[in-house]
Design an enzyme around this catalytic site. Structure first.
Site, short mmCIF file in Angstrom:
data_model
loop_
_atom_site.label_atom_id
_atom_site.label_comp_id
_atom_site.label_asym_id
_atom_site.label_seq_id
_atom_site.Cartn_x
_atom_site.Cartn_y
_atom_site.Cartn_z
N CYS A 126 -7.27 -26.99 13.86
CA CYS A 126 -8.28 -27.97 14.37
C CYS A 126 -8.24 -29.42 14.30
O CYS A 126 -8.90 -29.97 15.02
CB CYS A 126 -9.72 -27.43 13.31
SG CYS A 126 -10.13 -25.80 13.82
N ASP A 134 0.79 -1.21 -0.01
CA ASP A 134 0.10 0.03 0.07
C ASP A 134 0.85 1.11 -0.26
O ASP A 134 2.16 1.13 0.11
CB ASP A 134 -1.12 -0.04 1.19
CG ASP A 134 -0.01 0.04 2.57
OD1 ASP A 134 0.86 0.21 2.59
OD2 ASP A 134 -1.07 -0.27 3.27
N CYS A 193 -13.93 -27.31 10.23
CA CYS A 193 -12.73 -26.63 9.66
C CYS A 193 -11.60 -27.91 9.45
O CYS A 193 -11.28 -28.71 10.33
CB CYS A 193 -12.05 -25.62 10.59
SG CYS A 193 -10.59 -24.91 10.13
N HIS A 251 -5.54 -20.32 12.38
CA HIS A 251 -6.94 -20.62 11.94
C HIS A 251 -7.87 -19.51 11.26
O HIS A 251 -8.45 -19.89 10.36
CB HIS A 251 -7.41 -21.05 13.39
CG HIS A 251 -9.07 -21.50 13.20
ND1 HIS A 251 -9.58 -22.44 12.75
CD2 HIS A 251 -10.15 -20.49 13.63
CE1 HIS A 251 -10.92 -22.15 12.72
NE2 HIS A 251 -11.23 -21.05 13.16
N ASP A 271 -8.22 -6.98 1.83
CA ASP A 271 -7.23 -7.14 2.69
C ASP A 271 -7.63 -6.67 3.87
O ASP A 271 -8.47 -5.66 4.09
CB ASP A 271 -5.84 -6.43 2.31
CG ASP A 271 -5.89 -4.96 2.71
OD1 ASP A 271 -5.15 -4.41 3.61
OD2 ASP A 271 -6.46 -4.12 1.96
N CYS A 273 -8.17 -27.12 8.94
CA CYS A 273 -6.94 -26.65 9.10
C CYS A 273 -6.25 -27.45 10.20
O CYS A 273 -6.59 -28.09 10.81
CB CYS A 273 -6.94 -25.13 9.44
SG CYS A 273 -7.23 -24.76 11.31
#
Length: 379
Positions: free
Chosen positions: A311, A94, A306, A337, A268, A308
């Site tokens: 998890c 940015d 989930c 997560h 974002d 991931c």
């Protein structure tokens, strides 16, 4: 050939949301997408390898902070930001404008640029469109952002009009100062606050300069959700259909879905990692504060649905213990997560676009997450 190009794949028949691919010098990524924020050349507590593991196609870094520490000259000497932080996928930087206007208590806006003070030591600094381009050219990001004025919300029509006109003049100066158009794409930023007429003027000014991509700024700065959606509905049709569209600073699940429905490709926000540090998790059934006493002996995963690594491996009780004990590993797990949750959400959004059912997906997600409940709150 332009450094940044957009390839349109499909438009959702149910909502008008679009599926696409953005091509950059460091690879391509599918859109709509969420970009994790690596302010100081690192996404807090996450390694580049972990970011790849959870499916991050592009990350964002901050021009202002990297200019101050360690210095864009050092990063240039290291071979650019990609080599400096060991990230070989796309990076967006940015402009630093938001930080100039939000972190500094003292600032003086002139046509030439902005005088302000270092947010840490109080030293005097000056940032102009030309300096902003010089810093980002040294960083070597794939996508650079033009230097714009970030007006407060709310602001008067007269102030916003003057601000939009200055941002357009600064955008033209950024283009002239951009030294690496062959391998760095520069995006213009559409401003205008809550005023449709000014959004139209800003879009017209910037589109005439033929940037390879465009961002929508000045939203998610405290305005009501209905104003943000109304500004998106007004603004995205004014943006070129053959170029990426980026909504800055948005990361709540509902806003990601609603933004995609309104034609946005890129998002974002620091939200997922910021709330993770306080023990707040995004789950398929809504927000979860892992510090709550009810999780002290809960040996199940953060989210049953989930997939991931966190998890699959760690319990709510263990993560609660880590967060309450102020252990860094706990923050690493919650950050992992939350970022996985949003990246997976965007994958589901893309899949829904492919199958022309994003509207149905929105309703189902809002119901399970709790957004349809009376007095439901965003993050």
């Amino acid at each position: 050939m332009a450094a940044i190009t957009y390839e349109h794949i499909k438009t959702c028949k149910q909502t008008g949301a679009r599926l696409g691919i953005v091509h950059t010098p460091h690879g391509s990524f599918e859109t709509p997408t969420f970009m994790p924020v690596g302010t100081q050349a690192t996404v807090k507590t996450m390694s580049p390898e972990e970011l790849k593991e959870i499916g991050s196609g592009i990350i964002l870094s901050n021009t202002y902070h990297l200019w101050l520490r360690p210095g864009h000259d050092i990063i240039k000497e290291a071979g650019g930001l990609h080599k400096f932080m060991n990230w070989d996928r796309p990076i967006l930087t940015d402009s630093g404008g938001f930080q100039v206007f939000s972190l500094s208590k003292f600032r003086k806006i002139e046509e030439e640029g902005v005088h302000f003070r270092h947010h840490l030591n109080g030293s005097k600094l000056f940032l102009s469109p030309e300096k902003c381009m010089d810093i980002q050219n040294a960083l070597g990001s794939d996508i650079m952002m033009a230097f714009d004025e970030c007006p407060p919300f709310p602001a008067t029509y007269e102030y916003m009009k003057s601000s939009v006109e200055r941002t357009s003049r600064w955008a033209e100066r950024c283009l002239k100062a951009h030294a690496r158009p062959e391998d760095q794409g520069l995006f213009g930023i559409i401003q205008g606050g809550e005023f449709e007429e000014l959004r139209t003027q800003s879009a017209k000014d910037l589109v005439s300069l033929d940037f390879p991509g465009y961002a929508i700024g000045g939203l998610s700065v405290g305005e009501p959700k209905d104003i943000m959606n109304r500004m998106l509905e007004h603004t995205t049709p004014l943006m070129p259909a053959n170029k990426p569209r980026y909504l800055m600073g948005v990361g709540s699940p509902d806003s990601l879905i609603d933004g995609a429905i309104r034609g946005v490709d890129m998002f974002d926000c620091v939200l997922p990692t910021r709330i993770a540090r306080n023990g707040t998790l995004m789950t398929s059934e809504g927000r979860l504060n892992i510090k709550n006493a009810k999780f002290e002996r809960d040996f199940g995963p953060l989210d049953e649905k989930c997939s991931c690594h966190v998890c699959k491996t760690y319990s709510r009780a263990y993560i609660r213990h880590l967060i309450r004990a102020d252990e860094t590993f706990g923050i690493r797990l919650t950050s992992y997560h939350n970022l996985h949750f949003l990246l997976n959400l965007m994958e589901q959004v893309r899949d829904a676009i492919r199958h022309d059912c994003l509207g149905d997906f929105r309703e189902e997600f809002f119901e399970s997450y709790g957004f349809n409940k009376p007095n439901a709150k965003n993050f």
